[in-house]
Design a protein around this motif. Structure first.
Motif, short mmCIF file in Angstrom:
data_model
loop_
_atom_site.label_atom_id
_atom_site.label_comp_id
_atom_site.label_asym_id
_atom_site.label_seq_id
_atom_site.Cartn_x
_atom_site.Cartn_y
_atom_site.Cartn_z
N VAL A 295 0.84 -1.20 0.00
CA VAL A 295 0.00 0.00 0.00
C VAL A 295 0.87 1.25 0.00
N GLU A 296 1.89 1.25 0.83
CA GLU A 296 2.82 2.38 0.91
C GLU A 296 3.49 2.63 -0.43
N GLY A 297 3.77 1.55 -1.17
CA GLY A 297 4.43 1.69 -2.46
C GLY A 297 3.50 2.03 -3.60
N GLY A 298 2.20 2.12 -3.31
CA GLY A 298 1.25 2.51 -4.34
C GLY A 298 0.76 1.38 -5.21
N LYS A 299 1.14 0.14 -4.90
CA LYS A 299 0.68 -1.02 -5.65
C LYS A 299 0.15 -2.07 -4.67
N PRO A 300 -1.03 -1.82 -4.11
CA PRO A 300 -1.57 -2.72 -3.07
C PRO A 300 -1.73 -4.15 -3.56
N ALA A 301 -1.29 -5.08 -2.73
CA ALA A 301 -1.46 -6.49 -3.03
C ALA A 301 -2.94 -6.86 -2.89
N THR A 302 -3.43 -7.69 -3.79
CA THR A 302 -4.80 -8.17 -3.72
C THR A 302 -4.83 -9.63 -4.12
N GLY A 303 -5.98 -10.27 -3.91
CA GLY A 303 -6.11 -11.68 -4.23
C GLY A 303 -5.47 -12.55 -3.17
N VAL A 304 -5.27 -13.82 -3.49
CA VAL A 304 -4.71 -14.77 -2.54
C VAL A 304 -3.20 -14.60 -2.44
N VAL A 305 -2.72 -14.37 -1.23
CA VAL A 305 -1.28 -14.28 -0.95
C VAL A 305 -0.98 -15.40 0.04
N ARG A 306 -0.30 -16.45 -0.44
CA ARG A 306 -0.16 -17.66 0.37
C ARG A 306 1.28 -17.89 0.80
N GLY A 307 1.47 -18.07 2.11
CA GLY A 307 2.78 -18.38 2.65
C GLY A 307 3.01 -19.87 2.67
N SER A 308 4.20 -20.29 2.26
CA SER A 308 4.54 -21.71 2.21
C SER A 308 5.94 -21.93 2.73
N LEU A 309 6.32 -23.18 2.79
CA LEU A 309 7.69 -23.51 3.18
C LEU A 309 8.68 -22.97 2.15
N SER A 310 8.30 -23.00 0.89
CA SER A 310 9.19 -22.57 -0.18
C SER A 310 9.47 -21.07 -0.16
N ASN A 311 8.47 -20.27 0.22
CA ASN A 311 8.68 -18.82 0.23
C ASN A 311 8.91 -18.23 1.61
N GLY A 312 9.08 -19.09 2.61
CA GLY A 312 9.36 -18.61 3.96
C GLY A 312 8.13 -18.22 4.75
N GLY A 313 6.96 -18.53 4.21
CA GLY A 313 5.74 -18.17 4.91
C GLY A 313 5.42 -19.06 6.09
N VAL A 314 5.97 -20.28 6.10
CA VAL A 314 5.84 -21.18 7.24
C VAL A 314 7.19 -21.82 7.52
N GLU A 338 13.12 -30.61 2.25
CA GLU A 338 13.50 -30.80 0.85
C GLU A 338 12.41 -31.55 0.09
N GLY A 339 11.83 -32.57 0.75
CA GLY A 339 10.79 -33.35 0.11
C GLY A 339 9.54 -32.53 -0.18
N ILE A 340 9.16 -31.67 0.77
CA ILE A 340 7.99 -30.82 0.57
C ILE A 340 8.25 -29.81 -0.54
N LYS A 341 9.43 -29.23 -0.54
CA LYS A 341 9.75 -28.21 -1.55
C LYS A 341 9.85 -28.79 -2.96
N ASP A 342 10.39 -30.01 -3.08
CA ASP A 342 10.53 -30.58 -4.43
C ASP A 342 9.31 -31.38 -4.87
N GLY A 343 8.33 -31.48 -3.97
CA GLY A 343 7.08 -32.13 -4.33
C GLY A 343 7.04 -33.63 -4.11
N SER A 344 8.13 -34.21 -3.65
CA SER A 344 8.13 -35.66 -3.41
C SER A 344 7.31 -36.02 -2.17
N ILE A 345 7.07 -35.05 -1.30
CA ILE A 345 6.18 -35.24 -0.16
C ILE A 345 4.96 -34.36 -0.37
N LYS A 346 3.81 -34.97 -0.47
CA LYS A 346 2.56 -34.25 -0.63
C LYS A 346 1.87 -34.24 0.73
N VAL A 347 1.78 -33.07 1.32
CA VAL A 347 1.22 -32.97 2.67
C VAL A 347 -0.29 -32.83 2.60
#
Length: 350
Positions: A295-314, A338-347
C-alpha cells in the motif's frame, strides 16, 4: 472483555487491554479511504478471539504492525474483539477504521470474512486484508493465507523423533477446516517419520464462541488427559488456549510444540520455555508488513497471498538449543523440508 491467560505475566496482561483507535497524521502519502481523507494514518488491525497478548497468532500480527510503524512512520492502531460480538459489530469496526483513514485495514482471523467483504465494497479506495480466509474476491482485498499443514508436518517429524513413549498428542482449538490442516500435517509427519507412534487428537470446542482459542484452562485439561494416556510430546494449534497446553507439558516434564509464533521466545511463557521443543510458525508478521508495504508503495497487493515452506511463509523455530543442536532431528527436518519443496512429499490438508 476477553479473558486473559492466567499464566500470563502482569506486563502481558497490561498489554492485552484494548488499544483504542486514536488517529493523527503520519508521513505516509498513500491513498486514504473513500471518505476523502488526504493522508493514510497507517494500518489498522482488528484482532481475532484471544486478542493481543495471546503469544501466538494475534501477537504475530502485532509484530507486523510495529514493523510497519517503524519503517513507514505510521501511527497505526489495533482494536480488540468483544465477547459475543456479531458480524454487524465487526462490519462497524472495519468501516470506522477505514473512514478514519487507516489503510490497509486487516481482519485478523477467518471470522472477519463477512465483515471484510461488506466493508471493502463500501470503501473501494481502502485496501483490506483478511488472515486465514481466501473466499473473498474483490479488487481491494488481500487474502493472507498459509500452508499450515507444511509447518505442522515438520512439527510431526520433530515429535516422532523426540517421543520415547511412542505416543504424542494434538490439541486443536476449534473443530474447523483450518485447524484440521494443522492436525493432518502433524499426523502425516509423525507417521512418515516413525511407524507405530500413536497420535491422540482432541478439539477443545465446536465453535470459537465457546472459547476454543481463548481458554488456557481448556487447553491445560486436554493436555493433561493426553499426558495421562502416555503422550510425551503435545502439539497445540489453539491460540491463547495453547498456553495451557504448554503449562501442562512443563508440569509433566514432557515436550510441547508451540504454534504460529516462536513460543520459546515469548516472555509470558518464560517459565515454561525449557519444555518448548520447537514451534510450527506461520509468518503472519511478514504478511501484515508486506501488505502495508504494498500500500505504501502505491501497488496494493490483492487476491490470494499464500505463505509456504518454499517462500518462507511457514517454518519451524530453532530457538531451543536442545532442538537446534540435535543432529538426528535436524537431519530429519531438513530431509522433510526438501521433500515438501521438491514435491516428493505431498502434505495432506484433511
Amino acid at each position: 472483555m476477553r479473558r486473559v491467560s492466567r499464566i500470563a505475566v502482569a506486563g502481558v496482561a497490561t498489554a492485552a487491554l484494548a488499544v483504542t483507535a486514536s488517529a493523527c497524521g503520519s508521513s505516509s502519502s498513500s491513498s486514504a479511504s473513500s471518505s476523502g481523507g488526504d493522508k493514510n494514518l497507517g494500518l489498522a488491525l482488528a484482532y481475532d478471539v484471544g486478542g493481543k497478548g495471546d503469544q501466538s497468532f494475534n501477537d504475530a500480527a502485532t509484530a507486523g504492525l510495529e514493523k510497519a510503524d517503524k519503517e513507514f512512520g505510521y501511527k497505526s492502531t489495533a482494536v480488540e474483539p468483544q465477547d459475543g460480538e456479531s458480524d454487524a459489530d465487526k462490519i462497524q469496526r472495519l468501516e470506522t477504521l477505514a473512514k478514519q483513514g487507516y489503510n490497509p485495514v486487516i481482519g485478523v482471523g477467518y471470522a472477519y470474512a463477512p465483515a471484510v467483504k461488506e466493508a471493502a465494497a463500501k470503501f473501494p479506495k481502502t485496501t483490506f486484508g483478511i488472515v486465514d480466509d481466501e473466499q473473498i474476491k474483490a479488487d481491494n482485498v488481500a487474502d493472507l493465507v498459509f500452508h499450515e499443514e507444511e509447518a505442522s508436518y515438520l512439527a510431526g517429524v520433530a515429535a516422532a523423533k523426540a517421543t520415547k513413549t511412542n505416543t504424542v498428542g494434538f490439541v486443536g482449538g476449534v473443530d474447523i477446516p483450518l485447524i484440521h490442516k494443522f492436525e493432518a500435517g502433524f499426523k502425516q509427519g509423525v507417521e512418515d517419520t516413525k511407524k507405530g507412534v500413536t497420535v491422540k487428537s482432541q478439539y477443545l470446542t465446536e465453535t470459537a464462541q465457546e472459547g476454543g482459542f481463548s481458554s488456557p484452562d481448556k487447553g491445560e485439561n486436554a493436555a493433561e488427559g493426553q499426558i495421562d494416556a502416555g503422550a510425551d510430546v503435545v502439539y497445540a494449534a489453539a491460540g491463547l488456549s495453547g498456553q495451557g497446553v504448554i503449562k501442562a507439558a512443563s508440569a509433566a516434564k514432557i515436550w510441547a510444540i508451540g504454534v504460529d509464533s516462536d513460543q520459546y521466545l515469548q516472555e509470558a511463557l518464560k517459565a515454561y520455555k525449557d519444555s518448548i521443543l520447537t514451534s510450527a510458525m506461520k509468518n503472519v508478521e511478514g504478511a501484515v508488513f508486506e501488505l502495508a508495504k504494498s500500500v505504501e508503495g502505491g501497488k496494493p497487493a490483492t487476491g490470494v497471498v499464500r505463505g509456504s515452506l518454499s517462500n518462507g511463509g511457514v517454518s519451524v523455530s530453532n530457538s531451543n538449543p536442545k532442538f537446534a543442536d540435535d543432529a538426528d532431528i535436524q537431519a530429519a527436518i531438513k530431509k522433510a523440508e526438501e521433500g515438501i519443496k521438491d514435491g516428493s512429499i505431498k502434505v495432506k490438508t484433511s
